[in-house]
Design a protein around this motif. Structure first.
Motif: not given
Length: 233
Positions: A132-137
């Motif tokens: 969720m952080n790296t893919r900007c969810y």
């Protein structure tokens, strides 16, 4: 243990309400009802997350073989907890992992603070945190509907009828008891889902074959999001 995981086959169909009522009555004689069933079933509300450019939505729209959905799910806005779920398409099967969060942690996820996941000991929580952080969810939509469910213990068969499907993209108040939503599809239609391990028992397959239905390739999340992608005339 806080983490739950299932791996099963899933098929979805679009049916009309009269078929839902007729088959629901028939299944009451054949299968065990979900303990939460009422006359109209029980309510489910899910908040779906997606990437900055709606990668999960478009993976489904383009029919990608490997895809996923990430959501928070509750059954009562007054609940003190929510379930974080990830569904992943793996060939013919769906893998679903679920982690129960306290309400405060769920609300922080909705506010895009994913750090509470680091306090949970499950590897799945850390996986979700990184993803969720790296893919900007970010929160994308809330979908709510009523479900009537029937269960056969053989092959973990679960048959559900989802109707009164509503959604909103303007308010992410998952725990708001007065959340205003709009219909995703007409009240004359319902979604039939068949979930099982291995194979369907013959008497259930015959019953399903008798339903006037069309196979549905789109999820309720995608049905809700498609409304925002329709051109405005």
């Amino acid at each position: 243990m806080n983490l739950q995981e299932v791996l099963r086959n899933e098929r979805k169909f679009l049916i009309n309400i009269s078929e839902f009522m007729r088959k629901s009555h028939e299944l009451q004689q054949l299968l065990r009802e979900d303990s939460h069933n009422g006359p109209q079933g029980y309510k489910i509300r899910s908040l779906y997350f997606d990437t900055e450019y709606d990668g999960d939505f478009f993976d489904k729209e383009y029919g990608m073989e490997i895809r996923k959905k990430l959501r928070l799910r509750i059954y009562d806005p007054l609940s003190g907890s929510a379930v974080l779920e990830m569904k992943q398409k793996q060939g013919e099967q769906q893998r679903k992992r679920s982690l129960r969060l306290c309400r405060e942690d769920a609300e922080r996820l909705i506010a895009c603070d994913y750090s509470p996941l680091l306090r949970y000991p499950d590897e799945f929580a850390r996986e979700c945190y990184a993803l969720m952080n790296t893919r900007c969810y970010r929160p994308r939509t809330i979908v709510e509907y009523r479900r009537k469910a029937f269960i056969a213990k053989e092959n973990n068969i679960r048959i559900t009828f989802d109707h009164q499907i509503d959604a909103t993209e303007s308010n992410f108040g998952l725990f708001d008891p007065n959340l205003i939503m709009n219909p995703v599809m007409g009240r004359s239609m319902a979604v039939l889902e068949v979930k099982y391990n291995g194979f369907l028992l013959s008497y259930i397959r015959q019953m399903l074959d008798s339903i006037d239905k069309s196979e549905l390739s789109v999820s309720k999340y995608c049905m809700a999001r498609q409304l925002s992608y329709q051109p405005h005339l």
